[in-house]
Design a protein around this motif. Structure first.
Motif, mmCIF file in Angstrom:
data_model
loop_
_atom_site.group_PDB
_atom_site.id
_atom_site.type_symbol
_atom_site.label_atom_id
_atom_site.label_comp_id
_atom_site.label_asym_id
_atom_site.label_seq_id
_atom_site.Cartn_x
_atom_site.Cartn_y
_atom_site.Cartn_z
ATOM 1 N N THR A 45 45.086 92.645 -31.233
ATOM 2 C CA THR A 45 43.787 93.247 -31.517
ATOM 3 C C THR A 45 43.360 94.177 -30.395
ATOM 4 O O THR A 45 42.892 95.297 -30.627
ATOM 5 C CB THR A 45 42.724 92.155 -31.718
ATOM 6 O OG1 THR A 45 43.105 91.315 -32.820
ATOM 7 C CG2 THR A 45 41.358 92.765 -31.987
ATOM 8 N N GLN A 49 42.898 98.188 -30.757
ATOM 9 C CA GLN A 49 41.587 98.744 -30.424
ATOM 10 C C GLN A 49 41.711 99.837 -29.368
ATOM 11 O O GLN A 49 41.067 100.897 -29.462
ATOM 12 C CB GLN A 49 40.662 97.642 -29.918
ATOM 13 C CG GLN A 49 39.241 98.118 -29.606
ATOM 14 C CD GLN A 49 38.470 98.511 -30.854
ATOM 15 O OE1 GLN A 49 38.299 97.700 -31.760
ATOM 16 N NE2 GLN A 49 38.002 99.756 -30.912
ATOM 17 N N TYR A 52 43.077 102.930 -30.971
ATOM 18 C CA TYR A 52 42.046 103.539 -31.805
ATOM 19 C C TYR A 52 41.001 104.248 -30.950
ATOM 20 O O TYR A 52 40.571 105.364 -31.281
ATOM 21 C CB TYR A 52 41.357 102.504 -32.699
ATOM 22 C CG TYR A 52 40.253 103.131 -33.510
ATOM 23 C CD1 TYR A 52 40.548 103.853 -34.652
ATOM 24 C CD2 TYR A 52 38.933 103.051 -33.083
ATOM 25 C CE1 TYR A 52 39.543 104.477 -35.370
ATOM 26 C CE2 TYR A 52 37.921 103.671 -33.792
ATOM 27 C CZ TYR A 52 38.229 104.386 -34.945
ATOM 28 O OH TYR A 52 37.241 105.008 -35.639
ATOM 29 N N ASP A 53 40.581 103.640 -29.855
ATOM 30 C CA ASP A 53 39.573 104.251 -28.989
ATOM 31 C C ASP A 53 40.052 105.595 -28.441
ATOM 32 O O ASP A 53 39.292 106.576 -28.406
ATOM 33 C CB ASP A 53 39.222 103.317 -27.829
ATOM 34 C CG ASP A 53 38.435 102.093 -28.272
ATOM 35 O OD1 ASP A 53 37.904 102.099 -29.400
ATOM 36 O OD2 ASP A 53 38.361 101.122 -27.489
ATOM 37 N N ILE A 266 38.147 96.462 -36.144
ATOM 38 C CA ILE A 266 38.163 97.518 -35.138
ATOM 39 C C ILE A 266 36.744 98.046 -34.959
ATOM 40 O O ILE A 266 36.052 98.340 -35.920
ATOM 41 C CB ILE A 266 39.106 98.659 -35.558
ATOM 42 C CG1 ILE A 266 40.550 98.158 -35.555
ATOM 43 C CG2 ILE A 266 38.952 99.869 -34.661
ATOM 44 C CD1 ILE A 266 41.570 99.208 -35.922
ATOM 45 N N ARG A 267 36.330 98.140 -33.718
ATOM 46 C CA ARG A 267 35.012 98.709 -33.415
ATOM 47 C C ARG A 267 35.125 100.221 -33.582
ATOM 48 O O ARG A 267 35.835 100.898 -32.856
ATOM 49 C CB ARG A 267 34.578 98.375 -31.997
ATOM 50 C CG ARG A 267 34.425 96.875 -31.740
ATOM 51 C CD ARG A 267 33.862 96.615 -30.332
ATOM 52 N NE ARG A 267 34.681 97.216 -29.317
ATOM 53 C CZ ARG A 267 35.780 96.683 -28.787
ATOM 54 N NH1 ARG A 267 36.208 95.492 -29.212
ATOM 55 N NH2 ARG A 267 36.480 97.303 -27.839
#
Length: 268
Positions: A45, A49, A52-53, A266-267
């Motif tokens: 995770t 993340q 993705y960031d 995902i944030r």
């Protein structure tokens, strides 16, 4: 990689939330595989993340035709180059890699995240599976192979040429310059294609079971006129001394994939 214009079989509606109507037909799924990818670890995770960031920042201003800054390209490619298959919660023993090469094996699509400016996903290929020659209109795409080897053949449209040469045919075929025709594997660096160069039209053919991670932006949007189109290429012909060229014809095609969601928050 193609998303729109494709049919993705999945038991999870969440994977298909932003899909076109062409992807609404579903089939049964391999439950053992679904379990394997449904419970990512904390480390997985965190890694997803992080990627993705970085991708969100790189594609923050992405609109059709967007090209990231060279420093941003370097940052994201460096991060993708360091990834291994287990970092994104996948395993080489998964059933999606064991299809019989004689049985028209399907590609499996793994969805991580999508926003208005980017799409983040992975494609799992059993041996001999193929994603046909297709385009990425107005998009920049980062592709990193994490398992196995695949043959990549790619082209770019010829937009300017010698005034004595024809770049479009009456039958609709367009002239394209061959960019890549080679085998890549998990030791290869991240491949980056751009809206006008780098191999915006490409075909992936699995030499062995393999996985490619894609970060692309902006995403396909059929409602905005940016759908995925498929092409057939003629025999490559030389036109001048600077490379190889072929005529590409758009062909009607519905490309079917299996689909599985990665159940991860995902944030955004």
């Amino acid at each position: 990689m193609p998303l729109q214009g494709s049919k993705i079989a999945s038991k999870s509606a969440s994977l298909l939330a932003s899909s076109s109507s062409n992807r609404r037909r579903r089939r049964g799924v391999d439950r053992s595989m679904s379990r394997m990818i449904s419970t990512p670890t904390n480390t997985t995770t965190s890694t997803i993340q992080k990627i993705y960031d970085i991708s969100r920042d790189v594609f923050a201003a992405a609109t059709p035709g967007f090209v990231p800054l060279p420093s941003d390209v370097e940052h994201l490619t460096r991060s993708l180059d360091s990834l291994m298959l287990q970092d994104i919660g996948l395993d080489a023993s998964m059933s999606c890699f064991t299809a019989n090469p004689q049985d028209n094996p399907k590609v499996t699509y793994i969805h991580f995240a999508e926003s208005p400016t980017l799409s983040f996903c992975a494609f799992c290929f059993p041996q001999s599976a193929v994603i046909p020659l297709h385009d990425h209109p107005g998009m920049t795409v980062f592709s990193k192979i994490l398992l196995g080897s695949m043959h990549i053949k790619s082209y770019d449209w010829v937009t300017t040429f010698d005034s004595n040469e024809v770049t479009r045919m009456p039958n609709g075929a367009r002239l394209a310059k061959l960019n890549t025709d080679a085998i890549f594997d998990a030791t290869s660096k991240t491949v980056v294609l751009y809206p006008e160069d780098g191999g915006n039209l490409h075909c992936f053919s699995a030499v062995s079971p393999c996985v490619v991670l894609d970060v692309m932006g902006p995403p396909y949007r059929p409602e905005e006129g940016r759908d995925c189109s498929y092409y057939a290429d003629s025999e490559v012909v030389r036109v001048g001394g600077d490379g190889q060229y072929a005529w590409l014809n758009k062909v009607p095609r519905t490309f079917e994939m299996n689909g599985f969601p990665m159940h991860i928050n995902i944030r955004m």
